[in-house]
Enzyme design. Structure first.
Site, mmCIF file in Angstrom:
data_model
loop_
_atom_site.group_PDB
_atom_site.id
_atom_site.type_symbol
_atom_site.label_atom_id
_atom_site.label_comp_id
_atom_site.label_asym_id
_atom_site.label_seq_id
_atom_site.Cartn_x
_atom_site.Cartn_y
_atom_site.Cartn_z
ATOM 1 N N GLY D 7 16.617 5.395 -12.742
ATOM 2 C CA GLY D 7 15.489 6.469 -12.476
ATOM 3 C C GLY D 7 15.379 6.513 -10.809
ATOM 4 N NE ARG D 10 6.531 11.612 -5.633
ATOM 5 C CZ ARG D 10 5.704 12.292 -6.039
ATOM 6 N NH1 ARG D 10 5.816 13.978 -5.669
ATOM 7 N NH2 ARG D 10 5.153 12.314 -7.130
ATOM 8 C CG MET D 11 7.305 5.762 -6.924
ATOM 9 S SD MET D 11 6.588 4.926 -5.422
ATOM 10 C CE MET D 11 6.416 3.236 -5.701
ATOM 11 C CG ASN D 94 1.844 2.377 -12.258
ATOM 12 O OD1 ASN D 94 1.728 1.318 -11.683
ATOM 13 N ND2 ASN D 94 1.878 3.424 -11.599
ATOM 14 N N GLY D 122 3.204 3.768 -2.680
ATOM 15 C CA GLY D 122 3.264 5.273 -2.755
ATOM 16 C C GLY D 122 4.568 5.767 -1.934
ATOM 17 C CE LYS D 188 0.671 -0.403 -8.455
ATOM 18 N NZ LYS D 188 0.436 0.657 -9.351
ATOM 19 C CD GLU D 195 -4.999 3.654 -6.184
ATOM 20 O OE1 GLU D 195 -4.130 2.585 -6.135
ATOM 21 O OE2 GLU D 195 -4.754 4.591 -6.530
#
Lengths: 337, 337, 337, 337
Positions: D7, D10-11, D94, D122, D188, D195
């Site tokens: 994968g 972006r991360m 997540n 992020g 998390k 958050e």
């Protein structure tokens, strides 16, 4: 007995009719001449001006104001010029109780008597009667009892509260001397705060029922959409008018608000005639202010108020802030419809 | 018609009596022999065991379970051994609707019929009747209609909802086929969620009324206490039993919950008999779970639930965190009583 | 430059020390002579009385009040008698911005200048510097810039906000002319409202973490206790000081409040030194009042405030109402511990 | 050490780059060949298929999944066919912690090791480092420490928490063994719940600041609009980018979220690029589910979640119910814009 009534809107006119039907005399005035004429044809004594109203009444006069809260002070100033010490002015609208305290002081200093009367019952009140919450000097309250008694529902068909017997109290008939000036509108303010909370409870509950079919719907599959884990549990198509109806009989949530909801849902199960912008008229806000001053938690009543604000778009900038934050830390773009 | 009833607690016993008073035959069983004996003396057919209950009933049997949610599965397992395909089991308690879906599948595969019936009305139901929310195959619901009809309040004295006329619907009599299995307890779950919200609305409102005399009290003058800016506006001593009573007539918040509050406050205006630790029995939690799964906002219903948690001390560690933070950044010491 | 400081409590004394360390002259007064003496030994000019303070300063004087909000008006009245038109008074405490507006008008009419300065930073401010939110006439703000600059943190090690370059703005150094009088304390009020919300977010989150072992505990099995359906998912014993610590580095919730929480949890993981009665000092309440006047929803900030009220037992009567209702409709008895 | 990464969104891509910059070897695979090619050009070992990835790694393999939660199970099934007992799979996305528990059991039974790693940071994480919350068998966690250490921020410039000295703990470097499987994603999940609450606190606060000029605006004068009693107190035009900036230095609300807000407001003070439809990605919902299962009150975290639902229009039917009720009892027509 005789009562002057200023303001013949929906509430004032209905109250006059109820009073006359119970044998009281109403001397009425309104800024719209045709409203006065119509009430005269129903049996009232009409007055074109406040001066005329005063002139047609016997002393000590009792004059009921049923005008928007924002104009009470103006009408009061005009009216007092035509009254005499010892006369009684009742504010039956939705004034803030702090204004009552101020007005009662001012009128009292000038020899008048001021009464604040919170009035609940809405457009159904002409038939059902009104629930009256009164702040006044006690002798003045007693003097006006025939009026309160005529306006209120009376014992009616409601079962008496266990523990109450003998001669029915004022409260059992639907009116109450709540305390000195301001007390009537204070109790009415809290009444409306509770009303907001009850309404929101029903609204949220029906909204959950309505979306109980969400498991049948397609869900976007992307990082911005939370998957529904167990769609098999959300396959229901509830008939909301029928649900509202069945709850009317024997259930714990039985209430007049439910009766009205059942009626509205029957007439329009999708509520297509309503867009969902919900006004608030002050009492809910003042209730929260009182809670905060008293340091009393009011999670539910506040939430009900804020939901009305949100329904009118007042959360938008807050939501934009959230989207901006999400964009900054996660590169999240807002979903479009 | 004949109905088996398992579980003769407060609810089950009252329901049996109501059914018998309407001419139905009840075959009853309970783990407490004296509960059975008492019901037999009231006219029921008693059974010492589930086997005996099954033996005393004619097929197709209809057996109503009125036992705690936690033991339903156990009773079901025991009971099925004595029943025959085509028999009907009704769970009239407060089961989670997801359990209904699971059980209905399992029982259906074995040839039985399962019915979930949400029952509202509390201890007053024997007289007032029960509001019944039913999830079932439609033919099974129709088969059981005489039972539902006897248990529910009927049209009663409630005014019919405007727009309804002719032959009263089931819902107008207080029972409703809400949909397939699980639908009955789903609707009951939301009913209870709304109930929590309405209760909290009243509770908060009366709490604000009660503290409306805060302006008369001395306030600590220190940096940890917010001064009350305008004590002159909080000088009221409200008579809460009277306020509750007057709202019962003609007001917008009129409701059965208010009737009960008026009764409780009359008997004990300070509510000294209650400490304020409020239980919750599951439906409120499940309601929030449904709201979240459906992405439906439920500020009010959640707040009502959390207030119950807080009443039992579950916020304590969170509050300690707050005090610890305040100590760190501001050197604030906690106030002692 | 020269600054008079009245009030040498924790905040006032620390601010004086920071100013002197940056080369400014402080003329100090306090109702406790020893507080003055101690500050004199640190290099300040001491004054036993307001008259003496005024006499020892050069015109136009600038005098900073760092006293409890409740005594500001009294000190102001005493002080003005010794000052001259053109002098400047700064209220650096936590006054309500509406008081600022009133005072600024009154002082302005008398030829004085009034400045409201919201001051954040707590007991750490002497070292870290203070964040200053100022409401004032712009020329007066400019005149006082050296003082604000010395008290505030300056650019420090914080990375500059992307998009900002060149000469650092006031705001980048930690002080800001927010607008006319009242604007400084308005911004500070909202700052504290947000602070309450952030604190509550952490407090709730840590409370959930702490109870993540609930699946290991025995549950009462009765109708008043909701069963935990899946205890296998709540078997965790989290080390809260370690969790707080790890979040300090790289996470989205990184913040000074988290730093302080990590410190407090390290010192006392059970927070046994705190009972959980949380004070509120006014700004949170005023924030909600502003939200309501503006019709802006504030679910989170209100909830944070109410939780503090509840922590002090203010929900008790509401909870008793709930218990009374439950007793009435369901015969539920309250659970005892 | 060597790490497989599946994968390269972006991360995943950023994490691979950070690892390689710290001297680790990354064997990477993605369903998009160009993403693999790009990473190869940055120094990674590329693999076109899961089989190839497995073949290119030395045993015991450690493979990090950085894919959407919804596809983890599918990838796992495919991947396991190519791995050997003793290999380690890390889910760094997540996932819901309950899925971790299920997967860890399944993989463990087959001889594999499963690790759940909550990852915060992020898009800034490549530079700042990631905060890592890990659920794993302890020896497996120890084995992977070099990877966690390279990904996390390390001690950095953050001041150490008072009371901590000597060799820095894992947590001080930004990674933590939270407990057995599921513990990482549980922590998390709560992190994200907090958050949401912090974000909402800022969003509400800035919204109140933005509307502080409401006293300058005309108000409709009708029974559906609450009058603003004291417009003189709402005459402020706040410069929100400047307010956000000043709070960044020395204030109690200083935080990374504030830094990001300051950046976003500087770039677009009106936030015109955002419409205010706010997604939620699951963790906030699961946090509430945990709170409810644990009976822990979570007013703030729930409100933050519901506000997101409302921002997407999910309150509409509830609001229509409110309007319908108001029409029924008061004859109120909805206000149009």
């Amino acid at each position: 007995m005789q009562l002057g009534i200023i303001g013949l809107g929906r509430m004032g006119a209905n109250m006059a009719r109820r009073l006359m039907s119970k044998g009281h005399e109403c001397v009425v005035q309104d800024s719209h001449a045709d409203a006065v004429a119509k009430m005269v044809s129903d049996g009232a004594v009409g007055a074109a001006t406040l001066a005329e109203l005063a002139a047609k009444m016997t002393k000590p006069r009792a004059v009921w104001l049923m005008v928007p809260a924002a104009v009470v002070d103006g009408v009061l100033d005009d009216l007092l010029a035509h009254l005499d010490p010892g006369d009684i002015i009742i504010d039956g609208g939705n004034s803030y109780y702090r204004d009552d305290i101020r007005r009662a002081k001012k009128l009292g200093d000038a020899g008048f008597h001021y009464v604040d009367c919170g009035t609940s019952g809405g457009i159904a009140g002409q038939d059902r009667g009104y629930c009256l919450m009164v702040g006044a000097e006690k002798p003045i309250f007693d003097h006006l009892r025939p009026i309160f008694s005529a306006l209120s529902p009376g014992l009616g068909n409601e079962p008496r509260t266990p523990g109450r017997d003998g001669e029915p109290s004022d409260s059992e008939q639907g009116f109450l001397h709540c305390g000195p000036n301001g007390a009537g509108h204070f109790v009415k303010m809290i009444h409306n705060g509770i009303e907001y909370g009850m309404m929101a409870a029903f609204a949220e509950g029906f909204n959950i029922l309505r979306h109980a079919n969400i498991g049948k719907k397609d869900h976007a599959v992307d990082a911005e959409t939370t998957p529904l884990r167990e769609p098999e549990f959300y396959q229901y198509e509830f008939d909301l008018p029928e649900v509202a109806e069945v709850w009317r009989r024997g259930s714990v949530v039985g209430s007049w608000l439910l009766d009205l909801t059942a009626k509205a849902l029957l007439a329009d199960p999708e509520l297509k005639h309503f867009g969902g912008k919900v006004s608030d008229s002050g009492e809910g806000r003042w209730t929260i202010q009182a809670a905060i001053d008293e340091a009393v938690p009011a999670h539910v009543l506040s939430a009900a108020l804020y939901d009305r604000f949100s329904s009118r778009g007042e959360a938008t900038f807050a939501n934009q802030i959230l989207s901006a934050m999400r964009h900054e830390f996660g590169g999240h773009a807002e979903k479009k419809d």
